[in-house]
Design a protein around this motif. Sequence first.
Motif, mmCIF file in Angstrom:
data_model
loop_
_atom_site.group_PDB
_atom_site.id
_atom_site.type_symbol
_atom_site.label_atom_id
_atom_site.label_comp_id
_atom_site.label_asym_id
_atom_site.label_seq_id
_atom_site.Cartn_x
_atom_site.Cartn_y
_atom_site.Cartn_z
ATOM 1 N N ALA A 135 -2.365 7.643 -0.904
ATOM 2 C CA ALA A 135 -1.196 7.095 -0.207
ATOM 3 C C ALA A 135 -0.114 6.702 -1.207
ATOM 4 C CB ALA A 135 -1.607 5.900 0.649
ATOM 5 N N ALA A 136 -0.512 6.084 -2.321
ATOM 6 C CA ALA A 136 0.457 5.678 -3.339
ATOM 7 C C ALA A 136 1.152 6.892 -3.952
ATOM 8 C CB ALA A 136 -0.231 4.854 -4.423
ATOM 9 N N GLU A 137 0.386 7.952 -4.192
ATOM 10 C CA GLU A 137 0.977 9.172 -4.747
ATOM 11 C C GLU A 137 1.961 9.795 -3.765
ATOM 12 O OE1 GLU A 137 -2.227 11.716 -5.973
ATOM 13 O OE2 GLU A 137 -2.910 10.271 -7.472
ATOM 14 N N ARG A 138 1.626 9.784 -2.477
ATOM 15 C CA ARG A 138 2.540 10.320 -1.469
ATOM 16 C C ARG A 138 3.815 9.484 -1.396
ATOM 17 N NH1 ARG A 138 1.320 14.065 2.154
ATOM 18 N NH2 ARG A 138 -0.662 15.073 1.830
ATOM 19 N N GLU A 139 3.661 8.174 -1.480
ATOM 20 C CA GLU A 139 4.829 7.293 -1.420
ATOM 21 C C GLU A 139 5.738 7.513 -2.633
ATOM 22 O OE1 GLU A 139 7.345 4.923 0.497
ATOM 23 O OE2 GLU A 139 5.405 5.532 1.323
ATOM 24 N N ALA A 140 5.139 7.675 -3.805
ATOM 25 C CA ALA A 140 5.929 7.940 -5.009
ATOM 26 C C ALA A 140 6.655 9.278 -4.896
ATOM 27 C CB ALA A 140 5.024 7.928 -6.240
ATOM 28 N N ALA A 141 5.974 10.284 -4.376
ATOM 29 C CA ALA A 141 6.612 11.589 -4.189
ATOM 30 C C ALA A 141 7.740 11.493 -3.165
ATOM 31 C CB ALA A 141 5.585 12.627 -3.753
ATOM 32 N N ARG A 200 5.950 10.201 4.023
ATOM 33 C CA ARG A 200 5.729 8.815 4.471
ATOM 34 C C ARG A 200 4.931 8.777 5.772
ATOM 35 N NH1 ARG A 200 11.015 7.612 1.944
ATOM 36 N NH2 ARG A 200 10.403 6.449 0.085
ATOM 37 N N GLN A 201 5.128 9.756 6.613
ATOM 38 C CA GLN A 201 4.342 9.867 7.844
ATOM 39 C C GLN A 201 2.867 10.042 7.483
ATOM 40 O OE1 GLN A 201 5.498 13.297 10.088
ATOM 41 N NE2 GLN A 201 4.206 12.803 11.831
ATOM 42 N N GLY A 202 2.591 10.850 6.480
ATOM 43 C CA GLY A 202 1.222 11.033 6.007
ATOM 44 C C GLY A 202 0.657 9.755 5.420
ATOM 45 N N THR A 203 1.487 9.013 4.690
ATOM 46 C CA THR A 203 1.058 7.735 4.128
ATOM 47 C C THR A 203 0.654 6.775 5.235
ATOM 48 O OG1 THR A 203 2.490 8.005 2.195
ATOM 49 C CG2 THR A 203 1.781 5.772 2.707
ATOM 50 N N ARG A 204 1.457 6.717 6.289
ATOM 51 C CA ARG A 204 1.121 5.838 7.424
ATOM 52 C C ARG A 204 -0.198 6.257 8.070
ATOM 53 N NH1 ARG A 204 6.681 6.342 8.089
ATOM 54 N NH2 ARG A 204 6.417 7.959 9.665
ATOM 55 N N ALA A 205 -0.424 7.562 8.174
ATOM 56 C CA ALA A 205 -1.677 8.051 8.767
ATOM 57 C C ALA A 205 -2.873 7.654 7.909
ATOM 58 C CB ALA A 205 -1.627 9.569 8.929
ATOM 59 N N LEU A 206 -2.734 7.747 6.597
ATOM 60 C CA LEU A 206 -3.820 7.358 5.708
ATOM 61 C C LEU A 206 -4.131 5.869 5.834
ATOM 62 C CD1 LEU A 206 -2.950 9.331 2.452
ATOM 63 C CD2 LEU A 206 -4.806 9.785 4.056
ATOM 64 N N MET A 207 -3.093 5.054 5.841
ATOM 65 C CA MET A 207 -3.306 3.612 5.927
ATOM 66 C C MET A 207 -3.886 3.223 7.288
ATOM 67 S SD MET A 207 -2.696 2.984 2.896
ATOM 68 C CE MET A 207 -2.962 1.235 2.906
ATOM 69 N N ARG A 258 -22.909 9.609 -4.155
ATOM 70 C CA ARG A 258 -22.542 8.965 -2.896
ATOM 71 C C ARG A 258 -21.592 7.827 -3.216
ATOM 72 N NH1 ARG A 258 -25.560 11.010 1.301
ATOM 73 N NH2 ARG A 258 -27.537 11.897 0.637
ATOM 74 N N LEU A 259 -20.394 7.910 -2.654
ATOM 75 C CA LEU A 259 -19.409 6.853 -2.853
ATOM 76 C C LEU A 259 -19.627 5.764 -1.816
ATOM 77 C CD1 LEU A 259 -16.153 8.948 -3.367
ATOM 78 C CD2 LEU A 259 -17.660 8.006 -5.109
ATOM 79 N N ASN A 260 -19.443 4.520 -2.226
ATOM 80 C CA ASN A 260 -19.489 3.458 -1.230
ATOM 81 C C ASN A 260 -18.119 3.365 -0.558
ATOM 82 O OD1 ASN A 260 -17.784 1.860 -2.874
ATOM 83 N ND2 ASN A 260 -19.533 1.013 -3.959
ATOM 84 N N GLU A 261 -18.025 2.550 0.466
ATOM 85 C CA GLU A 261 -16.769 2.465 1.226
ATOM 86 C C GLU A 261 -15.607 2.006 0.367
ATOM 87 O OE1 GLU A 261 -16.557 0.750 5.117
ATOM 88 O OE2 GLU A 261 -18.640 1.268 5.519
ATOM 89 N N ALA A 262 -15.870 1.086 -0.550
ATOM 90 C CA ALA A 262 -14.798 0.579 -1.416
ATOM 91 C C ALA A 262 -14.256 1.689 -2.311
ATOM 92 C CB ALA A 262 -15.303 -0.591 -2.254
ATOM 93 N N ASP A 263 -15.139 2.535 -2.844
ATOM 94 C CA ASP A 263 -14.692 3.647 -3.689
ATOM 95 C C ASP A 263 -13.866 4.643 -2.893
ATOM 96 O OD1 ASP A 263 -16.012 2.597 -5.910
ATOM 97 O OD2 ASP A 263 -17.827 3.784 -5.553
ATOM 98 N N ALA A 264 -14.341 4.977 -1.699
ATOM 99 C CA ALA A 264 -13.607 5.920 -0.851
ATOM 100 C C ALA A 264 -12.256 5.340 -0.446
ATOM 101 C CB ALA A 264 -14.428 6.273 0.378
ATOM 102 N N ALA A 265 -12.222 4.052 -0.122
ATOM 103 C CA ALA A 265 -10.959 3.408 0.255
ATOM 104 C C ALA A 265 -9.982 3.404 -0.918
ATOM 105 C CB ALA A 265 -11.215 1.986 0.747
ATOM 106 N N ALA A 266 -10.495 3.190 -2.123
ATOM 107 C CA ALA A 266 -9.625 3.213 -3.307
ATOM 108 C C ALA A 266 -9.003 4.590 -3.499
ATOM 109 C CB ALA A 266 -10.420 2.801 -4.542
ATOM 110 N N ILE A 267 -9.778 5.634 -3.231
ATOM 111 C CA ILE A 267 -9.257 6.997 -3.350
ATOM 112 C C ILE A 267 -8.169 7.231 -2.313
ATOM 113 C CG2 ILE A 267 -9.857 9.432 -3.033
ATOM 114 C CD1 ILE A 267 -12.598 8.709 -4.304
ATOM 115 N N VAL A 268 -8.392 6.767 -1.092
ATOM 116 C CA VAL A 268 -7.390 6.946 -0.034
ATOM 117 C C VAL A 268 -6.122 6.165 -0.381
ATOM 118 C CG1 VAL A 268 -6.880 6.556 2.409
ATOM 119 C CG2 VAL A 268 -9.115 7.436 1.723
ATOM 120 N N ARG A 269 -6.278 4.953 -0.887
ATOM 121 C CA ARG A 269 -5.097 4.165 -1.294
ATOM 122 C C ARG A 269 -4.319 4.865 -2.409
ATOM 123 N NH1 ARG A 269 -8.812 0.026 -0.677
ATOM 124 N NH2 ARG A 269 -8.450 -1.162 1.212
ATOM 125 N N GLN A 270 -5.044 5.475 -3.347
ATOM 126 C CA GLN A 270 -4.393 6.208 -4.431
ATOM 127 C C GLN A 270 -3.632 7.414 -3.880
ATOM 128 O OE1 GLN A 270 -4.027 5.425 -7.613
ATOM 129 N NE2 GLN A 270 -2.848 7.283 -7.967
#
Length: 115
Positions: free
Chosen positions: A78-84, A101-108, A64-76
């Motif tokens: 988003a960062a990968e999408r932005e780099a791509a 970038r549209q997907g990155t905005r949706a994630l954030m 079970r991931l806590n919210e901080a772990d899940a948020a870190a995964i989502v941020r990662q």
Amino acid sequence: MRRALGDALKARDAGAVSALRSAMSAIGNAEAIEPGPDRPAGTGSAHFAGAVAGLGAGEAERRRLNEADAAAIVRQEAAEREAAADEYERAGYAAEAAKLRQGTRALMAALEESG
């Protein structure tokens, strides 16, 4: 994230749907349990290597991931999408970069909504 995915599906926002599904899959993968030394040893069989006997003998609770772990995964994600998107843009594929970038905005946005 599920609510954001539902909204993106209703809006037919392919970039957001793709990003949200990808992030949800990454979270699901992070929650998966890998077989380790504490897992029951399989008795094996001629048909299935490492098989275990008995009802539920091979079951394991998912991490079970806590919210901080899940948020870190989502941020990662988003960062990968932005780099791509940057790479696509440098290669002259502006439309594909915009979709990423549209997907990155949706994630954030989903992160802000949940936190």
